[in-house]
Design a protein around this motif. Structure first.
Motif, PDB file in Angstrom:
ATOM      1  N   SER A  47     -24.927 -48.994 -91.299  1.00 44.51           N
ATOM      2  CA  SER A  47     -26.022 -48.268 -90.638  1.00 44.51           C
ATOM      3  C   SER A  47     -26.047 -48.554 -89.139  1.00 44.51           C
ATOM      4  CB  SER A  47     -27.369 -48.658 -91.270  1.00 44.51           C
ATOM      5  OG  SER A  47     -27.419 -48.269 -92.622  1.00 44.51           O
ATOM      6  N   ALA A  48     -25.824 -49.827 -88.780  1.00 42.93           N
ATOM      7  CA  ALA A  48     -25.844 -50.194 -87.368  1.00 42.93           C
ATOM      8  C   ALA A  48     -24.685 -49.556 -86.610  1.00 42.93           C
ATOM      9  CB  ALA A  48     -25.808 -51.714 -87.221  1.00 42.93           C
ATOM     10  N   ARG A  49     -23.491 -49.564 -87.197  1.00 40.35           N
ATOM     11  CA  ARG A  49     -22.325 -49.018 -86.507  1.00 40.35           C
ATOM     12  C   ARG A  49     -22.344 -47.490 -86.460  1.00 40.35           C
ATOM     13  NH1 ARG A  49     -18.427 -52.720 -85.285  1.00 40.35           N
ATOM     14  NH2 ARG A  49     -16.744 -51.172 -85.245  1.00 40.35           N
ATOM     15  N   LEU A  50     -23.019 -46.869 -87.416  1.00 33.98           N
ATOM     16  CA  LEU A  50     -23.111 -45.409 -87.380  1.00 33.98           C
ATOM     17  C   LEU A  50     -24.001 -44.918 -86.244  1.00 33.98           C
ATOM     18  CD1 LEU A  50     -23.361 -44.414 -91.168  1.00 33.98           C
ATOM     19  CD2 LEU A  50     -21.391 -44.222 -89.628  1.00 33.98           C
ATOM     20  N   GLN A  51     -24.833 -45.802 -85.717  1.00 36.16           N
ATOM     21  CA  GLN A  51     -25.682 -45.430 -84.583  1.00 36.16           C
ATOM     22  C   GLN A  51     -24.941 -45.480 -83.254  1.00 36.16           C
ATOM     23  OE1 GLN A  51     -28.733 -44.244 -85.306  1.00 36.16           O
ATOM     24  NE2 GLN A  51     -28.132 -44.663 -87.438  1.00 36.16           N
ATOM     25  N   MET A  52     -23.743 -46.022 -83.253  1.00 30.65           N
ATOM     26  CA  MET A  52     -22.960 -46.125 -82.031  1.00 30.65           C
ATOM     27  C   MET A  52     -22.314 -44.783 -81.685  1.00 30.65           C
ATOM     28  SD  MET A  52     -21.235 -49.863 -82.897  1.00 30.65           S
ATOM     29  CE  MET A  52     -20.479 -50.089 -81.288  1.00 30.65           C
ATOM     30  N   PRO A  53     -21.887 -44.594 -80.450  1.00 30.20           N
ATOM     31  CA  PRO A  53     -21.293 -43.307 -80.046  1.00 30.20           C
ATOM     32  C   PRO A  53     -20.086 -42.928 -80.890  1.00 30.20           C
ATOM     33  CG  PRO A  53     -21.785 -44.657 -78.117  1.00 30.20           C
ATOM     34  CD  PRO A  53     -22.001 -45.535 -79.313  1.00 30.20           C
ATOM     35  N   VAL A  54     -19.878 -41.624 -81.040  1.00 32.35           N
ATOM     36  CA  VAL A  54     -18.746 -41.103 -81.804  1.00 32.35           C
ATOM     37  C   VAL A  54     -17.448 -41.352 -81.039  1.00 32.35           C
ATOM     38  CG1 VAL A  54     -17.735 -39.047 -82.864  1.00 32.35           C
ATOM     39  CG2 VAL A  54     -20.225 -39.344 -82.830  1.00 32.35           C
ATOM     40  N   LEU A  55     -16.429 -41.814 -81.748  1.00 34.76           N
ATOM     41  CA  LEU A  55     -15.121 -42.040 -81.144  1.00 34.76           C
ATOM     42  C   LEU A  55     -14.237 -40.803 -81.313  1.00 34.76           C
ATOM     43  CD1 LEU A  55     -14.417 -45.664 -82.449  1.00 34.76           C
ATOM     44  CD2 LEU A  55     -15.256 -44.999 -80.192  1.00 34.76           C
ATOM     45  N   ASN A  56     -13.366 -40.589 -80.336  1.00 36.58           N
ATOM     46  CA  ASN A  56     -12.447 -39.457 -80.376  1.00 36.58           C
ATOM     47  C   ASN A  56     -11.038 -39.977 -80.635  1.00 36.58           C
ATOM     48  OD1 ASN A  56     -10.857 -37.215 -79.954  1.00 36.58           O
ATOM     49  ND2 ASN A  56     -11.997 -36.510 -78.162  1.00 36.58           N
ATOM     50  N   ALA A  57     -10.498 -39.646 -81.805  1.00 37.21           N
ATOM     51  CA  ALA A  57      -9.171 -40.133 -82.168  1.00 37.21           C
ATOM     52  C   ALA A  57      -8.080 -39.527 -81.298  1.00 37.21           C
ATOM     53  CB  ALA A  57      -8.892 -39.826 -83.635  1.00 37.21           C
ATOM     54  N   ASN A  58      -8.346 -38.370 -80.684  1.00 40.43           N
ATOM     55  CA  ASN A  58      -7.348 -37.725 -79.840  1.00 40.43           C
ATOM     56  C   ASN A  58      -7.304 -38.298 -78.434  1.00 40.43           C
ATOM     57  OD1 ASN A  58      -8.419 -35.601 -81.910  1.00 40.43           O
ATOM     58  ND2 ASN A  58      -6.381 -34.870 -81.340  1.00 40.43           N
ATOM     59  N   ALA A  59      -8.379 -38.970 -78.040  1.00 39.85           N
ATOM     60  CA  ALA A  59      -8.469 -39.439 -76.656  1.00 39.85           C
ATOM     61  C   ALA A  59      -7.795 -40.780 -76.432  1.00 39.85           C
ATOM     62  CB  ALA A  59      -9.938 -39.524 -76.239  1.00 39.85           C
ATOM     63  N   ALA A  60      -7.727 -41.601 -77.469  1.00 39.61           N
ATOM     64  CA  ALA A  60      -7.167 -42.938 -77.293  1.00 39.61           C
ATOM     65  C   ALA A  60      -6.604 -43.420 -78.614  1.00 39.61           C
ATOM     66  CB  ALA A  60      -8.240 -43.907 -76.789  1.00 39.61           C
ATOM     67  N   SER A  61      -5.647 -44.345 -78.532  1.00 43.41           N
ATOM     68  CA  SER A  61      -5.074 -44.942 -79.734  1.00 43.41           C
ATOM     69  C   SER A  61      -5.987 -46.082 -80.172  1.00 43.41           C
ATOM     70  CB  SER A  61      -3.661 -45.465 -79.439  1.00 43.41           C
ATOM     71  OG  SER A  61      -3.080 -45.991 -80.600  1.00 43.41           O
ATOM     72  N   LEU A  62      -6.831 -45.818 -81.132  1.00 50.08           N
ATOM     73  CA  LEU A  62      -7.859 -46.761 -81.542  1.00 50.08           C
ATOM     74  C   LEU A  62      -7.286 -47.841 -82.457  1.00 50.08           C
ATOM     75  CD1 LEU A  62     -10.609 -44.123 -82.407  1.00 50.08           C
ATOM     76  CD2 LEU A  62     -10.513 -45.546 -80.356  1.00 50.08           C
ATOM     77  N   THR A  63      -7.839 -49.048 -82.338  1.00 56.68           N
ATOM     78  CA  THR A  63      -7.461 -50.140 -83.227  1.00 56.68           C
ATOM     79  C   THR A  63      -8.387 -50.142 -84.443  1.00 56.68           C
ATOM     80  OG1 THR A  63      -8.947 -51.755 -82.197  1.00 56.68           O
ATOM     81  CG2 THR A  63      -6.735 -51.494 -81.241  1.00 56.68           C
ATOM     82  N   LEU A  64      -7.988 -50.884 -85.466  1.00 54.74           N
ATOM     83  CA  LEU A  64      -8.812 -51.001 -86.663  1.00 54.74           C
ATOM     84  C   LEU A  64     -10.154 -51.634 -86.334  1.00 54.74           C
ATOM     85  CD1 LEU A  64      -9.183 -50.830 -89.743  1.00 54.74           C
ATOM     86  CD2 LEU A  64      -7.995 -53.037 -89.922  1.00 54.74           C
ATOM     87  N   GLU A  65     -10.145 -52.650 -85.486  1.00 53.60           N
ATOM     88  CA  GLU A  65     -11.383 -53.336 -85.116  1.00 53.60           C
ATOM     89  C   GLU A  65     -12.326 -52.397 -84.372  1.00 53.60           C
ATOM     90  OE1 GLU A  65     -12.854 -57.376 -82.728  1.00 53.60           O
ATOM     91  OE2 GLU A  65     -10.742 -56.801 -82.766  1.00 53.60           O
ATOM     92  N   GLN A  66     -11.795 -51.570 -83.495  1.00 47.72           N
ATOM     93  CA  GLN A  66     -12.629 -50.634 -82.750  1.00 47.72           C
ATOM     94  C   GLN A  66     -13.233 -49.556 -83.651  1.00 47.72           C
ATOM     95  OE1 GLN A  66      -9.594 -49.331 -80.010  1.00 47.72           O
ATOM     96  NE2 GLN A  66     -10.478 -50.477 -78.293  1.00 47.72           N
ATOM     97  N   ALA A  67     -12.477 -49.115 -84.640  1.00 47.86           N
ATOM     98  CA  ALA A  67     -12.862 -47.922 -85.386  1.00 47.86           C
ATOM     99  C   ALA A  67     -13.628 -48.190 -86.672  1.00 47.86           C
ATOM    100  CB  ALA A  67     -11.608 -47.118 -85.725  1.00 47.86           C
ATOM    101  N   THR A  68     -13.465 -49.357 -87.282  1.00 50.35           N
ATOM    102  CA  THR A  68     -14.046 -49.608 -88.601  1.00 50.35           C
ATOM    103  C   THR A  68     -15.541 -49.313 -88.632  1.00 50.35           C
ATOM    104  OG1 THR A  68     -12.378 -51.262 -89.139  1.00 50.35           O
ATOM    105  CG2 THR A  68     -14.432 -51.353 -90.378  1.00 50.35           C
ATOM    106  N   GLU A  69     -15.937 -48.473 -89.593  1.00 51.72           N
ATOM    107  CA  GLU A  69     -17.325 -48.080 -89.838  1.00 51.72           C
ATOM    108  C   GLU A  69     -17.942 -47.311 -88.664  1.00 51.72           C
ATOM    109  OE1 GLU A  69     -19.423 -51.599 -91.000  1.00 51.72           O
ATOM    110  OE2 GLU A  69     -18.493 -51.637 -92.982  1.00 51.72           O
ATOM    111  N   ARG A  70     -17.095 -46.770 -87.802  1.00 49.44           N
ATOM    112  CA  ARG A  70     -17.576 -45.929 -86.707  1.00 49.44           C
ATOM    113  C   ARG A  70     -17.351 -44.451 -87.050  1.00 49.44           C
ATOM    114  NH1 ARG A  70     -17.649 -48.347 -81.570  1.00 49.44           N
ATOM    115  NH2 ARG A  70     -18.287 -46.288 -80.816  1.00 49.44           N
TER     116      ARG A  70
END
Length: 260
Positions: A47-70
């Motif tokens: 619930s807490a991480r879903l309140q964070m800004p939406v990430l764009n998979a096309n804009a950057a090569s995201l890591t697992l730590e950055q993306a998990t539950e986002r």
């Protein structure tokens, strides 16, 4: 020697049997409480991480730590021929839903070739029912060939079920698997892929898939109910041992009194 000590020493087999029941009941009850606590913590974290800004998979090569539950947005084309059907997955039933029968089916895992990047993102597109009479008769799922936008939540994997033996990379068609391994897929296809999967959340698409994903806290009340049952079993075992011991102790006192 007091009464309690006498009940233990004079009834060793009964005491050992009662102790086994008590240990099993208490251990299982504690395990159920821990499972409930884990689900509550997972729900709070999500619930807490879903309140964070939406990430764009096309804009950057995201890591697992950055993306998990986002929340993730991704644009690309599905590679339909590489789809994996994860078997023995329960129909997603959201918390509070009534009158919905449980049913086994598939999670449809499909790679998405990201637009403008040489990267692949695996997407859990949703759940589809299984034909119980013919396992390889797959349900119809609509997949468009043009660029699509996928919205969902990132996870390390789509969830695992028990599987005998070690899974090796396979290219059978259709690919019906018990579990999904990102590492094996990268080796098999020799492509660059993001280190997480996205569970698609849009439920408005008419593609034959269900995406009514339940909350991680779904089933917490059931764990509490199971814990109560296990603790009740442990208490029943102790009371049965105690009451029967006291009854035997009183009978022995009465017999000894009559002899006196």
């Amino acid at each position: 020697m007091n009464i309690f000590s006498s009940l233990i020493t004079s009834r060793k087999v009964a005491t050992l049997s009662a102790l086994v029941v008590i240990v099993i009941g208490c251990g299982a009850g504690i395990w159920q409480l821990n499972r409930a606590e884990q689900k509550i913590r997972l729900g709070e974290s999500l619930s807490a991480r879903l309140q964070m800004p939406v990430l764009n998979a096309n804009a950057a090569s995201l890591t697992l730590e950055q993306a998990t539950e986002r929340r993730i947005l991704a644009r690309g084309r599905f590679i339909q021929d590489a789809a994996i059907w994860l078997d023995n997955r329960p129909r997603p039933i959201p918390e509070g839903a009534t009158g919905v029968a449980g049913q086994s089916g598939f999670y449809v895992m499909m790679p998405l070739k990201l637009d403008g990047q040489e990267l692949v993102l695996w997407v859990n597109r949703g759940w589809a029912p299984r034909n119980n009479e013919n396992r390889i008769d797959l349900p119809p799922v609509k997949t468009v060939s043009e660029v699509v936008t996928v919205e969902g939540v990132a996870f390390p994997h789509p969830g695992r079920v028990y599987e005998l033996g070690k899974k090796d990379a396979t290219q059978t068609s259709p690919r019906i698997e018990q579990n999904f391994d990102l590492g094996l897929e990268a080796q098999s296809h020799e492509w660059k892929q993001l280190p997480f999967i996205v569970r698609e959340s849009s439920s408005s698409k008419e593609d034959g898939l269900l995406r009514n994903w339940p909350s991680p806290t779904n089933g917490v009340d059931r764990h509490y109910a199971y814990a109560f049952q296990w603790f009740a079993l442990a208490l029943t075992g102790f009371l049965f041992w105690l009451i029967n011991g006291l009854m035997k102790y009183r009978r022995e006192l009465a017999v000894n009194g009559d002899r006196g």
